[in-house]
Motif scaffolding. Structure first.
Motif, PDB file in Angstrom:
ATOM      1  N   PRO A   1     -22.309 -11.593  48.929  1.00 50.13           N
ATOM      2  CA  PRO A   1     -21.151 -10.692  49.011  1.00 50.13           C
ATOM      3  C   PRO A   1     -21.353  -9.568  50.027  1.00 50.13           C
TER       4      PRO A   1
ATOM      5  N   SER B   1     -23.015  -9.675  52.793  1.00 48.82           N
ATOM      6  CA  SER B   1     -22.882 -10.165  54.163  1.00 48.82           C
ATOM      7  C   SER B   1     -21.412 -10.185  54.597  1.00 48.82           C
ATOM      8  N   ILE B   2     -20.512 -10.461  53.652  1.00 49.55           N
ATOM      9  CA  ILE B   2     -19.080 -10.437  53.960  1.00 49.55           C
ATOM     10  C   ILE B   2     -18.648  -9.007  54.264  1.00 49.55           C
TER      11      ILE B   2
ATOM     12  N   ALA C   1     -20.009  -7.962  57.692  1.00 51.50           N
ATOM     13  CA  ALA C   1     -19.277  -8.605  58.779  1.00 51.50           C
ATOM     14  C   ALA C   1     -17.940  -7.919  59.039  1.00 51.50           C
ATOM     15  N   SER C   2     -17.319  -7.401  57.989  1.00 54.84           N
ATOM     16  CA  SER C   2     -16.019  -6.753  58.149  1.00 54.84           C
ATOM     17  C   SER C   2     -16.127  -5.415  58.879  1.00 54.84           C
TER      18      SER C   2
ATOM     19  N   GLY D   1     -24.599  -9.457  58.037  1.00 56.11           N
ATOM     20  CA  GLY D   1     -23.192  -9.497  58.447  1.00 56.11           C
ATOM     21  C   GLY D   1     -22.872  -8.518  59.549  1.00 56.11           C
TER      22      GLY D   1
ATOM     23  N   SER E   1     -26.540 -16.854  53.354  1.00 53.92           N
ATOM     24  CA  SER E   1     -25.792 -15.656  53.737  1.00 53.92           C
ATOM     25  C   SER E   1     -25.026 -15.862  55.043  1.00 53.92           C
TER      26      SER E   1
ATOM     27  N   LEU F   1     -21.518 -17.401  54.608  1.00 57.06           N
ATOM     28  CA  LEU F   1     -20.478 -16.465  54.188  1.00 57.06           C
ATOM     29  C   LEU F   1     -20.146 -15.466  55.290  1.00 57.06           C
ATOM     30  N   GLY F   2     -21.176 -14.919  55.932  1.00 60.40           N
ATOM     31  CA  GLY F   2     -20.951 -13.934  56.980  1.00 60.40           C
ATOM     32  C   GLY F   2     -20.190 -14.492  58.165  1.00 60.40           C
TER      33      GLY F   2
ATOM     34  N   THR G   1     -16.426 -14.964  57.607  1.00 57.97           N
ATOM     35  CA  THR G   1     -15.647 -13.737  57.803  1.00 57.97           C
ATOM     36  C   THR G   1     -15.324 -13.532  59.273  1.00 57.97           C
ATOM     37  N   HIS G   2     -16.309 -13.736  60.145  1.00 58.06           N
ATOM     38  CA  HIS G   2     -16.091 -13.571  61.582  1.00 58.06           C
ATOM     39  C   HIS G   2     -15.121 -14.622  62.122  1.00 58.06           C
TER      40      HIS G   2
END
Length: 271
Positions: A90, A92-93, A96-97, A170, A206, A209-210, A213-214
Motif C-alpha cells: 500500500p 508503494s502506491i 508513486a502518487s 513508489g 511492491s 503495485l507501484g 499507479t504510474h
C-alpha cells in the motif's frame, strides 16, 4: 535510435546485475540514466515521474529474475517477506502518487542526499557498537547449501520498515532496497545474503503495485521499457549468481560504494 536501444539494453543489464547483487533493484542506475540521457538515447526528454514509472515497470522483470535464482539457492525468507509486503505494498502506491511533486533539481537533490545518508549509515556500521535486541520473533533459515542463518524482528518494527520501503520504492522508483537492506542488516541482524534475497522478493511484489499507479497516471515510457527489460532479465539472474559467490563483507562494501557514487552524481546534477 538503434544505438540508443543497444545502450539501454546494456543499462538494463548492468543496473539489474548490480541491483540484484546488493538488493536495490537497479532503479538507482535506471532513473538517473533516463533523466540525464533520455534526449540522446530516445530523442526525447524524460521527466522524473516518467523515469520513475519506467524504472518500476522494468524493476518487475529484474526482481522476478533474481528472486527465481535466489529461491533456488534457498535464501528467500518468504514468511518475513510477506509481512514486509503487507505494509510496503500500500505504501508503494502512496509513494508513486507523490512522484509528480518531485521534478528536476528537487528530485535529484532529494534522491542524492537520501542515498548519501544510507551510504554513511552503512559505513558507520563497522564503527558502531552492535546493539543486541531480544526480538520477539526469532527466525532460523537454512539455505540450499545447508548453512544456518539466525536473525529476528517483531511485527511492529517489520511493518514500519515495510512502510518505509514502499514509500521509497513508489516515490523514487528504486525498489526501496537502498533502505530495506541496510535496515535488515543493521536493525534485525539479517545476514547480507538473506537480506538481499528477501529484499528482491518484496521489491518484486511492491514494484507491481507501484508501477500500476504510474501506468494509470500515464508515467511510463513503454519504448524505454522494451529496450531495458531484456537486459534487466538477464542481469537479474546474473547478479543473483554473482552475489552467491561473494562474501557478506564484500556485498556490504559494494552496497556502500554504489550508494555513495550515485548520491554524489545526483546531487551534482541537482545543483
Amino acid at each position: 535510435m538503434f544505438i540508443g536501444f543497444v545502450i539501454l539494453f546494456l543499462i538494463g543489464l548492468v543496473s539489474a546485475t548490480f541491483g540484484s547483487i546488493v538488493g536495490l533493484g537497479g532503479g538507482i542506475i535506471i532513473v538517473p540514466a533516463l533523466t540525464l540521457l533520455g534526449p540522446a538515447l530516445l530523442n526525447e526528454t524524460i521527466s522524473s515521474p516518467v523515469a520513475v514509472g519506467t524504472s518500476l515497470t522494468v524493476l518487475i522483470v529484474t526482481a522476478l529474475a533474481s528472486t527465481v535464482t535466489y529461491v533456488k539457492q534457498g535464501k528467500v525468507d518468504f514468511r518475513s517477506g510477506w509481512l514486509y509486503f503487507a505494509a510496503s505494498g500500500p505504501a508503494s502506491i502512496l509513494g508513486a502518487s507523490f512522484t509528480g511533486a518531485f521534478n528536476g533539481p528537487a528530485f535529484q537533490l532529494t534522491f542524492g542526499f537520501f542515498m548519501l545518508f544510507m551510504a554513511g549509515l552503512m559505513v558507520a556500521r563497522d564503527y558502531l557498537k552492535p546493539v543486541h535486541i531480544d526480538w520477539s520473533i526469532q527466525r532460523v533459515l537454512v539455505d540450499a547449501s545447508g548453512t544456518e542463518h539466525r536473525y529476528g524482528y517483531n511485527v511492529i518494527s517489520a511493518l514500519l520498515v515495510g512502510v518505509g520501503v514502499g514509500l521509497i520504492s513508489g516515490l523514487f522508483g528504486i525498489g526501496g532496497g537502498s533502505l530495506f537492506v541496510p535496515l535488515m542488516v543493521l536493525l534485525f541482524r539479517y545476514p547480507p545474503h538473506v537480506a538481499t534475497a528477501t529484499s528482491m522478493f518484496v521489491i518484486f511484489l511492491s514494484a507491481i503495485l507501484g508501477s500500476a499507479t504510474h501506468v494509470a497516471l500515464g508515467e511510463v515510457d513503454w519504448l524505454a521499457v522494451a529496450a531495458l527489460a531484456p537486459g534487466a532479465w538477464f542481469g537479474g539472474k546474473l547478479g543473483a549468481r554473482i552475489a552467491s559467490r561473494m562474501s557478506g563483507k564484500g556485498l556490504l562494501w559494494l552496497l556502500r560504494i554504489t550508494l555513495f557514487v550515485l548520491a554524489v552524481r545526483m546531487i551534482a546534477a541537482g545543483l
